[in-house]
Design a protein around this motif. Structure first.
Motif, PDB file in Angstrom:
ATOM      1  N   PHE A 139       0.823  -1.207   0.000  1.00 39.56           N
ATOM      2  CA  PHE A 139       0.000   0.000   0.000  1.00 39.56           C
ATOM      3  C   PHE A 139       0.859   1.259   0.000  1.00 39.56           C
ATOM      4  CE2 PHE A 139      -3.157  -2.959   1.774  1.00 39.56           C
ATOM      5  CZ  PHE A 139      -4.307  -2.556   1.108  1.00 39.56           C
ATOM      6  N   GLY A 140       0.235   2.346  -0.408  1.00 43.17           N
ATOM      7  CA  GLY A 140       0.836   3.669  -0.296  1.00 43.17           C
ATOM      8  C   GLY A 140      -0.249   4.699  -0.105  1.00 43.17           C
ATOM      9  N   PHE A 141       0.082   5.796   0.599  1.00 43.33           N
ATOM     10  CA  PHE A 141      -0.906   6.822   0.917  1.00 43.33           C
ATOM     11  C   PHE A 141      -0.212   8.178   0.990  1.00 43.33           C
ATOM     12  CE2 PHE A 141      -2.965   9.256   4.479  1.00 43.33           C
ATOM     13  CZ  PHE A 141      -4.099   9.623   3.782  1.00 43.33           C
ATOM     14  N   GLY A 142      -0.790   9.142   0.312  1.00 43.67           N
ATOM     15  CA  GLY A 142      -0.228  10.488   0.330  1.00 43.67           C
ATOM     16  C   GLY A 142      -1.175  11.484  -0.293  1.00 43.67           C
ATOM     17  N   VAL A 143      -0.650  12.670  -0.586  1.00 47.89           N
ATOM     18  CA  VAL A 143      -1.446  13.756  -1.158  1.00 47.89           C
ATOM     19  C   VAL A 143      -0.843  14.177  -2.487  1.00 47.89           C
ATOM     20  CG1 VAL A 143      -2.009  16.206  -0.892  1.00 47.89           C
ATOM     21  CG2 VAL A 143      -2.424  14.640   0.986  1.00 47.89           C
ATOM     22  N   ASP A 144      -1.696  14.299  -3.485  1.00 46.32           N
ATOM     23  CA  ASP A 144      -1.281  14.816  -4.789  1.00 46.32           C
ATOM     24  C   ASP A 144      -0.890  16.282  -4.627  1.00 46.32           C
ATOM     25  OD1 ASP A 144      -1.203  15.943  -7.382  1.00 46.32           O
ATOM     26  OD2 ASP A 144      -2.641  14.491  -8.143  1.00 46.32           O
ATOM     27  N   PRO A 145       0.370  16.655  -4.863  1.00 44.07           N
ATOM     28  CA  PRO A 145       0.787  18.044  -4.633  1.00 44.07           C
ATOM     29  C   PRO A 145       0.130  19.052  -5.566  1.00 44.07           C
ATOM     30  CG  PRO A 145       2.540  16.807  -5.710  1.00 44.07           C
ATOM     31  CD  PRO A 145       1.483  15.814  -5.345  1.00 44.07           C
ATOM     32  N   LYS A 146      -0.428  18.592  -6.697  1.00 44.77           N
ATOM     33  CA  LYS A 146      -1.064  19.523  -7.633  1.00 44.77           C
ATOM     34  C   LYS A 146      -2.523  19.787  -7.288  1.00 44.77           C
ATOM     35  CE  LYS A 146       1.952  18.490 -11.567  1.00 44.77           C
ATOM     36  NZ  LYS A 146       2.014  18.014 -12.982  1.00 44.77           N
ATOM     37  N   THR A 147      -3.235  18.765  -6.849  1.00 53.42           N
ATOM     38  CA  THR A 147      -4.663  18.925  -6.555  1.00 53.42           C
ATOM     39  C   THR A 147      -4.959  19.046  -5.066  1.00 53.42           C
ATOM     40  OG1 THR A 147      -5.073  16.533  -6.405  1.00 53.42           O
ATOM     41  CG2 THR A 147      -5.189  17.543  -8.598  1.00 53.42           C
ATOM     42  N   GLY A 148      -4.011  18.623  -4.213  1.00 52.25           N
ATOM     43  CA  GLY A 148      -4.243  18.651  -2.780  1.00 52.25           C
ATOM     44  C   GLY A 148      -5.180  17.560  -2.301  1.00 52.25           C
ATOM     45  N   ARG A 149      -5.422  16.533  -3.110  1.00 47.63           N
ATOM     46  CA  ARG A 149      -6.342  15.458  -2.748  1.00 47.63           C
ATOM     47  C   ARG A 149      -5.563  14.215  -2.299  1.00 47.63           C
ATOM     48  NH1 ARG A 149     -11.176  17.898  -1.994  1.00 47.63           N
ATOM     49  NH2 ARG A 149     -11.544  19.388  -3.669  1.00 47.63           N
ATOM     50  N   PHE A 150      -6.174  13.488  -1.370  1.00 48.69           N
ATOM     51  CA  PHE A 150      -5.584  12.226  -0.939  1.00 48.69           C
ATOM     52  C   PHE A 150      -5.623  11.214  -2.077  1.00 48.69           C
ATOM     53  CE2 PHE A 150      -7.088  13.618   3.377  1.00 48.69           C
ATOM     54  CZ  PHE A 150      -5.823  13.738   3.944  1.00 48.69           C
ATOM     55  N   LYS A 151      -4.583  10.376  -2.119  1.00 50.67           N
ATOM     56  CA  LYS A 151      -4.564   9.243  -3.034  1.00 50.67           C
ATOM     57  C   LYS A 151      -4.077   8.006  -2.288  1.00 50.67           C
ATOM     58  CE  LYS A 151      -4.109  11.347  -7.616  1.00 50.67           C
ATOM     59  NZ  LYS A 151      -3.320  11.403  -8.879  1.00 50.67           N
ATOM     60  N   VAL A 152      -4.748   6.888  -2.560  1.00 47.90           N
ATOM     61  CA  VAL A 152      -4.360   5.595  -2.003  1.00 47.90           C
ATOM     62  C   VAL A 152      -3.920   4.706  -3.159  1.00 47.90           C
ATOM     63  CG1 VAL A 152      -5.066   3.618  -0.623  1.00 47.90           C
ATOM     64  CG2 VAL A 152      -6.037   5.871  -0.142  1.00 47.90           C
ATOM     65  N   VAL A 153      -2.785   4.036  -2.987  1.00 47.05           N
ATOM     66  CA  VAL A 153      -2.222   3.183  -4.033  1.00 47.05           C
ATOM     67  C   VAL A 153      -2.160   1.749  -3.516  1.00 47.05           C
ATOM     68  CG1 VAL A 153      -0.213   2.740  -5.507  1.00 47.05           C
ATOM     69  CG2 VAL A 153      -0.861   5.102  -4.934  1.00 47.05           C
ATOM     70  N   ARG A 154      -2.628   0.809  -4.332  1.00 45.23           N
ATOM     71  CA  ARG A 154      -2.524  -0.624  -4.040  1.00 45.23           C
ATOM     72  C   ARG A 154      -1.719  -1.281  -5.159  1.00 45.23           C
ATOM     73  NH1 ARG A 154      -6.419  -3.927  -4.292  1.00 45.23           N
ATOM     74  NH2 ARG A 154      -6.284  -5.102  -2.342  1.00 45.23           N
ATOM     75  N   VAL A 155      -0.619  -1.940  -4.789  1.00 42.57           N
ATOM     76  CA  VAL A 155       0.157  -2.722  -5.745  1.00 42.57           C
ATOM     77  C   VAL A 155      -0.102  -4.183  -5.398  1.00 42.57           C
ATOM     78  CG1 VAL A 155       2.414  -3.126  -6.762  1.00 42.57           C
ATOM     79  CG2 VAL A 155       1.865  -0.871  -5.790  1.00 42.57           C
ATOM     80  N   VAL A 156      -0.857  -4.874  -6.250  1.00 44.87           N
ATOM     81  CA  VAL A 156      -1.336  -6.219  -5.960  1.00 44.87           C
ATOM     82  C   VAL A 156      -0.543  -7.237  -6.779  1.00 44.87           C
ATOM     83  CG1 VAL A 156      -3.365  -7.712  -5.797  1.00 44.87           C
ATOM     84  CG2 VAL A 156      -3.632  -5.226  -5.665  1.00 44.87           C
TER      85      VAL A 156
END
Length: 418
Positions: free
Chosen positions: A168-185
């Motif tokens: 997993f990964g979790f952070g904020v898009d620096p351009k939009t200021g929105r949270f993003k969650v990443v799943r590498v399965v």
């Protein structure tokens, strides 16, 4: 053990039965919010329990943004995720800069998220006061959670795969200021035998991204998982522990042709993987290592031979020649590791093999706060080359600790700054 769940408060009442007016109500709104934004998040939560008028002031929509800016300049909290007997307990202590770098002696319990399908969870990451939690049993449910305000947002479930392992990964898009969650399965076509056989037989993979709050993320609508196709790297099953410059970072498994473990980043704005250059020589080429952020720089903690560790830092992000050895730390066995402990479940054994993790610098002393084998906290003074075991009453036997910014941040619509 103390808890932050709504302590008893005495509400002042006037003779007419209404709330007693105080100096806060008489102040202009801008001044009252400026005062509140300077308080720790725990104090603001208690403030809102005193009276109806104070609760309305504590819920002012402008306060979270003001308080976030103030919190970014202050000392963070240290949050503990308890592993035994089940993975659903959270605790915290304050990293106090006013006591010469010592850690607050009072450990307090945080309320877990109220979702039934999150009976056991792992902490994916912490960003600007929001925790990302994932179901540790099936890796299907993910939620965002502010442990101080109890604001919780359950994300849509994802499609399960046979014998899946997820990074997993979790952070904020620096351009939009929105949270993003990443799943590498990583998964197989069908059920196979032992877990070791599955790990060596992974042929299929998929990268999934979800943008929270809408409005951003590669043309996709907010709130839905989007597939980016096959993963270009074999990432170890561990959440990203380093979020810097809008990028998540993992240590990948070695390639067949080279024994070196590549350092991989995922740029949240453009949703692409890149390889971060590591030094041409040194322990990162032949040792197991983890990555973190120390003092605003990307750092790598290499577990060398005989209990020795080295911490390397990249002064200029993306430049190979800017890597340099920051600390060389000798062997140390904390007192907590000398005591007999219960046997390890597989989920903890994988992480305990990381040996030593670097958490942060302690302000006031310049010590490095280290976590040893998910069981002990140690402060290391690089100037004196001395260790100091950290003892906190009520510390879980097995835990994962991480720094966390205490804010009033909301889990959905609040744009955040990186």
């Amino acid at each position: 053990m103390d808890s932050v769940s709504e302590p008893p408060v005495k509400r002042g009442r006037s003779r007419a039965g209404g709330d007693v007016a105080s100096g806060m109500e008489r102040l202009p709104r801008e001044i009252a919010l400026d005062i509140l934004s300077r308080l720790p998040v725990t104090s603001i939560v208690y403030f809102g329990l005193v009276s109806k008028s104070w609760r309305e002031l504590a819920r002012d929509p402008l306060l979270p943004e003001l308080q976030l800016v103030r919190s970014a300049r202050s000392e963070p909290f240290l949050v503990f995720h308890c592993d035994l007997p089940v993975q659903n307990h959270l605790y915290f202590v304050e990293l106090s800069a006013h006591q010469g770098g010592t850690i607050g002696v009072s450990m307090k319990k945080l309320c877990p998220p109220p979702w039934a399908d999150m009976a056991e969870f792992e902490v994916v990451g912490s960003f600007n006061g929001i925790l990302c939690l994932a179901d540790s049993l099936f890796n299907e449910s993910v939620c965002l959670y502010n442990p101080f305000t109890k604001d919780c947002h359950l994300l849509p479930r994802t499609k399960p795969y046979p014998n899946q392992e997820v990074a997993f990964g979790f952070g904020v898009d620096p351009k939009t200021g929105r949270f993003k969650v990443v799943r590498v399965v990583y998964y197989t076509k069908a059920a196979t035998g032992t877990s070791r056989a599955r790990r060596t037989a992974y042929q299929l993979s998929e990268v999934q991204v979800l943008t929270v709050g809408g409005g951003g993320g590669g043309g996709g609508g907010g709130g839905e998982w989007r597939s980016l196709g096959k993963a270009p790297y074999q990432i170890t099953r561990r959440p990203s522990e380093a979020v810097l410059h809008g990028r998540l970072h993992w240590v990948a498994r070695p390639r067949r042709s080279l024994p070196i473990r590549p350092l991989v980043s995922f740029y949240l704005s453009e949703e692409r993987f890149d390889e971060v250059p590591i030094p041409d020589s040194g322990p990162l080429n032949w040792c197991n290592y983890q990555v973190t952020v120390l003092g605003g720089s990307l750092a790598a903690i290499a577990n060398c031979y005989h209990g020795k560790i080295e911490i390397w830092a990249m002064k200029v992000y993306g430049e190979r020649d800017s890597w340099g050895k920051k600390f060389s730390i000798g062997s140390h066995v904390p007192r907590a590791l000398r005591r007999k402990s219960p046997s390890l479940p597989p989920r903890i054994f994988r992480r305990a093999n990381a040996k030593v993790r670097a958490l942060c610098f302690l302000e006031g002393t310049g010590e490095v706060l280290l976590e040893y084998k998910s069981r002990a906290l140690v402060a290391y003074d690089p100037k004196k080359d001395m260790f100091r075991d950290i003892h906190i009453k009520g510390t879980p036997t097995w835990f994962q600790s991480f720094t966390h910014l205490g804010t009033l941040g909301r889990t959905t619509d609040l744009p955040l700054r990186d």
